[in-house]
Design a protein around this motif. Structure first.
Motif, PDB file in Angstrom:
ATOM      1  N   ASP A 328       0.811  -1.221   0.000  1.00 29.61           N
ATOM      2  CA  ASP A 328       0.000   0.000   0.000  1.00 29.61           C
ATOM      3  C   ASP A 328       0.844   1.271   0.000  1.00 29.61           C
ATOM      4  OD1 ASP A 328      -2.297  -1.535   0.046  1.00 29.61           O
ATOM      5  OD2 ASP A 328      -2.441  -1.526   2.239  1.00 29.61           O
ATOM      6  N   ASP A 329       2.160   1.110  -0.040  1.00 32.30           N
ATOM      7  CA  ASP A 329       3.047   2.270  -0.016  1.00 32.30           C
ATOM      8  C   ASP A 329       2.717   3.203  -1.187  1.00 32.30           C
ATOM      9  OD1 ASP A 329       5.744   3.512   0.923  1.00 32.30           O
ATOM     10  OD2 ASP A 329       5.929   3.313  -1.256  1.00 32.30           O
ATOM     11  N   PRO A 330       2.473   4.479  -0.947  1.00 29.94           N
ATOM     12  CA  PRO A 330       2.059   5.383  -2.034  1.00 29.94           C
ATOM     13  C   PRO A 330       3.115   5.561  -3.112  1.00 29.94           C
ATOM     14  CG  PRO A 330       2.447   6.608   0.006  1.00 29.94           C
ATOM     15  CD  PRO A 330       2.447   5.163   0.369  1.00 29.94           C
ATOM     16  N   VAL A 331       4.401   5.529  -2.748  1.00 31.75           N
ATOM     17  CA  VAL A 331       5.463   5.666  -3.755  1.00 31.75           C
ATOM     18  C   VAL A 331       5.484   4.449  -4.670  1.00 31.75           C
ATOM     19  CG1 VAL A 331       7.954   5.917  -4.110  1.00 31.75           C
ATOM     20  CG2 VAL A 331       6.824   7.135  -2.235  1.00 31.75           C
ATOM     21  N   LYS A 332       5.386   3.262  -4.064  1.00 34.31           N
ATOM     22  CA  LYS A 332       5.350   2.030  -4.862  1.00 34.31           C
ATOM     23  C   LYS A 332       4.108   1.992  -5.752  1.00 34.31           C
ATOM     24  CE  LYS A 332       4.480  -2.913  -4.440  1.00 34.31           C
ATOM     25  NZ  LYS A 332       5.057  -3.235  -5.751  1.00 34.31           N
ATOM     26  N   ARG A 333       2.957   2.304  -5.189  1.00 34.31           N
ATOM     27  CA  ARG A 333       1.713   2.238  -5.967  1.00 34.31           C
ATOM     28  C   ARG A 333       1.741   3.233  -7.128  1.00 34.31           C
ATOM     29  NH1 ARG A 333      -2.834  -0.211  -3.619  1.00 34.31           N
ATOM     30  NH2 ARG A 333      -4.193   1.340  -4.593  1.00 34.31           N
ATOM     31  N   ALA A 334       2.283   4.403  -6.899  1.00 33.37           N
ATOM     32  CA  ALA A 334       2.363   5.402  -7.975  1.00 33.37           C
ATOM     33  C   ALA A 334       3.269   4.908  -9.102  1.00 33.37           C
ATOM     34  CB  ALA A 334       2.874   6.728  -7.423  1.00 33.37           C
ATOM     35  N   CYS A 335       4.393   4.284  -8.752  1.00 37.40           N
ATOM     36  CA  CYS A 335       5.305   3.762  -9.762  1.00 37.40           C
ATOM     37  C   CYS A 335       4.658   2.622 -10.543  1.00 37.40           C
ATOM     38  CB  CYS A 335       6.601   3.289  -9.107  1.00 37.40           C
ATOM     39  SG  CYS A 335       7.879   2.774 -10.284  1.00 37.40           S
ATOM     40  N   ASP A 336       3.964   1.722  -9.847  1.00 38.63           N
ATOM     41  CA  ASP A 336       3.273   0.617 -10.516  1.00 38.63           C
ATOM     42  C   ASP A 336       2.212   1.132 -11.485  1.00 38.63           C
ATOM     43  OD1 ASP A 336       4.745  -1.304  -9.196  1.00 38.63           O
ATOM     44  OD2 ASP A 336       3.232  -1.672  -7.645  1.00 38.63           O
ATOM     45  N   SER A 337       1.409   2.090 -11.039  1.00 36.38           N
ATOM     46  CA  SER A 337       0.331   2.633 -11.875  1.00 36.38           C
ATOM     47  C   SER A 337       0.884   3.359 -13.094  1.00 36.38           C
ATOM     48  CB  SER A 337      -0.551   3.577 -11.056  1.00 36.38           C
ATOM     49  OG  SER A 337      -1.175   2.884 -10.000  1.00 36.38           O
ATOM     50  N   TRP A 338       1.926   4.146 -12.883  1.00 39.57           N
ATOM     51  CA  TRP A 338       2.565   4.874 -13.982  1.00 39.57           C
ATOM     52  C   TRP A 338       3.125   3.910 -15.013  1.00 39.57           C
ATOM     53  CZ3 TRP A 338       8.141   4.756 -14.220  1.00 39.57           C
ATOM     54  CH2 TRP A 338       8.679   5.521 -15.257  1.00 39.57           C
ATOM     55  N   SER A 339       3.806   2.866 -14.565  1.00 36.99           N
ATOM     56  CA  SER A 339       4.399   1.890 -15.469  1.00 36.99           C
ATOM     57  C   SER A 339       3.326   1.150 -16.258  1.00 36.99           C
ATOM     58  CB  SER A 339       5.253   0.905 -14.668  1.00 36.99           C
ATOM     59  OG  SER A 339       5.787  -0.091 -15.501  1.00 36.99           O
ATOM     60  N   ASP A 340       2.261   0.752 -15.584  1.00 37.18           N
ATOM     61  CA  ASP A 340       1.184   0.015 -16.247  1.00 37.18           C
ATOM     62  C   ASP A 340       0.490   0.883 -17.300  1.00 37.18           C
ATOM     63  OD1 ASP A 340      -0.529  -2.413 -16.359  1.00 37.18           O
ATOM     64  OD2 ASP A 340      -2.080  -1.011 -15.727  1.00 37.18           O
ATOM     65  N   ALA A 341       0.173   2.127 -16.943  1.00 36.81           N
ATOM     66  CA  ALA A 341      -0.480   3.029 -17.898  1.00 36.81           C
ATOM     67  C   ALA A 341       0.416   3.285 -19.100  1.00 36.81           C
ATOM     68  CB  ALA A 341      -0.843   4.340 -17.210  1.00 36.81           C
ATOM     69  N   LYS A 342       1.699   3.440 -18.871  1.00 37.60           N
ATOM     70  CA  LYS A 342       2.627   3.700 -19.963  1.00 37.60           C
ATOM     71  C   LYS A 342       2.702   2.513 -20.916  1.00 37.60           C
ATOM     72  CE  LYS A 342       7.134   5.857 -20.702  1.00 37.60           C
ATOM     73  NZ  LYS A 342       8.352   6.391 -20.073  1.00 37.60           N
ATOM     74  N   ALA A 343       2.624   1.299 -20.381  1.00 39.39           N
ATOM     75  CA  ALA A 343       2.677   0.103 -21.223  1.00 39.39           C
ATOM     76  C   ALA A 343       1.516   0.071 -22.211  1.00 39.39           C
ATOM     77  CB  ALA A 343       2.666  -1.150 -20.352  1.00 39.39           C
ATOM     78  N   HIS A 344       0.322   0.397 -21.735  1.00 40.91           N
ATOM     79  CA  HIS A 344      -0.856   0.359 -22.609  1.00 40.91           C
ATOM     80  C   HIS A 344      -0.880   1.555 -23.561  1.00 40.91           C
ATOM     81  CE1 HIS A 344      -2.697  -3.137 -20.721  1.00 40.91           C
ATOM     82  NE2 HIS A 344      -2.328  -2.630 -19.551  1.00 40.91           N
ATOM     83  N   ASP A 345      -0.509   2.725 -23.077  1.00 38.75           N
ATOM     84  CA  ASP A 345      -0.535   3.924 -23.924  1.00 38.75           C
ATOM     85  C   ASP A 345       0.499   3.840 -25.042  1.00 38.75           C
ATOM     86  OD1 ASP A 345      -2.567   4.947 -22.410  1.00 38.75           O
ATOM     87  OD2 ASP A 345      -1.328   6.405 -21.323  1.00 38.75           O
TER      88      ASP A 345
END
Length: 396
Positions: A328-345
């Motif tokens: 639930d760490d906000p830094v980790k979650r932000a990095c995961d979300s950013w990476s996932d969105a970038k993969a699809h975009d």
């Protein structure tokens, strides 16, 4: 029975980085991996960008890694055979096995390395019992699972892999050699696809030592005959897909083995358990096209080893509620979300035929072209001044 605070299962990039960080912090740890020396493996071949280098620096391993890597300094940006810009670059080329083995060399002697493979884990809210293929048994307060794409051990714990996008992309790695000249005219280059129908986002060319390494990324099914054709005739297949690339590279050929690796995007379910924590690709994968894999690894390991493990070891137990704080760490979650969105975009902007994504492609082309023009205008006074004519730059 071997006793320790932390057992690290897997000695790739994530596991070796964790072992180095924990050992330097004085935490009792054992690293388990089948290989005494990490073998050649076609994975990460380049570190790059200010943000990624900053994340590497936070692990305390930046100096050691970058000393072994090749800094290109300037990366040409091109499309349609047109050189758009020559921005300064923070790209560092390094083969994956060299990267991992460099980090392993930074692991203090206080961290024991066991050559073997974990075959089972019995977990609890207190201690974890890890049985290895060589018969050793480890009792640890926490097991850090960093064994990448190997799912067998996770399945024994009830952790299931959920495929989000099968064969989301395919990476092709090979050496490119200039024909008719000793070297290429560029330090490094990123050349974007000329046609969405070729299903290629870009090819990146960068030095590793004296070699010019090529990483070509493709959005195709792994059984597509195109890959067999690429293995058979790589130069001709590449020229057919990127016909104006040679305007910038000149004649070229390939050298050495051509490596092809498909990448699935997946996440895991059931991973919130007492006594174990997943990091890197063991937790979830990302797309190599985006170059965010190292960002995720360094973020995961740095947050786990610098923030959470010291706090967890300071109190009794290793229950699920404790472990959940890392996920639930906000830094980790932000990095995961950013990476996932970038993969699809990135996939959509590369191959989608919709009006919005076509406009995005032209907008990116215009953005790079504008940046390049502004850079040339800014540099023009220095290039035409009497001082620059009579006192060449030392690199000339």
């Amino acid at each position: 029975m071997k006793y320790t605070d932390i057992a690290i299962i897997g000695g790739g990039l994530a596991g070796s980085t964790a072992a180095a960080m924990l050992g330097r912090a004085g935490v009792a740890a054992i690293l388990v991996d089948p290989h005494a020396v990490y073998p050649p493996d076609f994975r990460i071949e380049k570190l790059g960008g200010a943000e990624q280098i900053t994340r590497l620096a936070k692990t305390g391993l930046g100096d050691a890694v970058l000393r072994r890597a090749t800094h290109d300094g300037v990366n040409w940006i091109a499309r349609y055979g047109i050189l758009l810009d020559k921005p300064p670059s923070l790209q560092f080329g390094i083969m994956y096995d060299d990267l991992v083995n460099t980090i392993r060399a930074e692991v203090p002697g206080s961290v024991q390395t066991i050559i073997g493979k974990a075959v089972s884990i019995v977990t609890s809210a207190d201690r974890q019992r890890i049985t290895l293929s060589n018969g050793d048994i480890i009792s640890a307060r926490l097991a850090v699972i960093a064994n990448g794409l190997n799912v067998g051990l996770r399945h024994t714990l009830g952790i299931e892999r959920k495929i989000v996008s099968a064969c989301h992309s395919v990476s092709i790695g090979f050496d490119l050699v200039a024909v008719g000249r000793p070297v290429f005219p560029f330090p490094a280059m990123t050349y974007f696809s000329e046609r969405p129908s070729d299903r290629i986002p870009y090819i990146t060319l960068f030095p590793i030592g004296k070699r010019m390494r090529a990483n070509l990324f493709v959005y195709r099914a792994i059984d597509d005959p195109w890959f067999r054709e690429f293995r058979r005739a790589p130069v001709e297949t590449l020229e057919a897909a990127l016909p104006r690339l040679k305007r910038l590279t000149g004649a070229f050929t390939t050298s050495g083995e051509i490596k092809i690796r498909p990448a699935d995007l997946y996440v895991n379910t059931g991973y919130r358990q007492s006594g174990i924590v997943l990091v890197g690709d063991a937790f979830r994968t990302t797309c190599p096209v985006t170059g965010t894999g190292c960002d995720k690894v360094f973020t995961d390991v740095q947050r786990l080893c610098s923030v959470y493990i010291p706090a967890w070891l300071a109190t009794e137990g290793m229950g699920e509620a404790k472990i959940a704080a890392f996920y639930d760490d906000p830094v980790k979650r932000a990095c995961d979300s950013w990476s996932d969105a970038k993969a699809h975009d990135f996939r959509k902007v590369s191959i989608d035929s919709g009006l919005y994504w076509r406009a995005q492609r032209w907008a990116r082309f215009g953005n790079w072209l504008g940046r390049g023009l502004l850079r040339r205008l800014a540099d023009a006074p220095f290039q035409t001044s009497p001082q620059s004519r009579h006192h060449p730059h030392p690199a000339e």
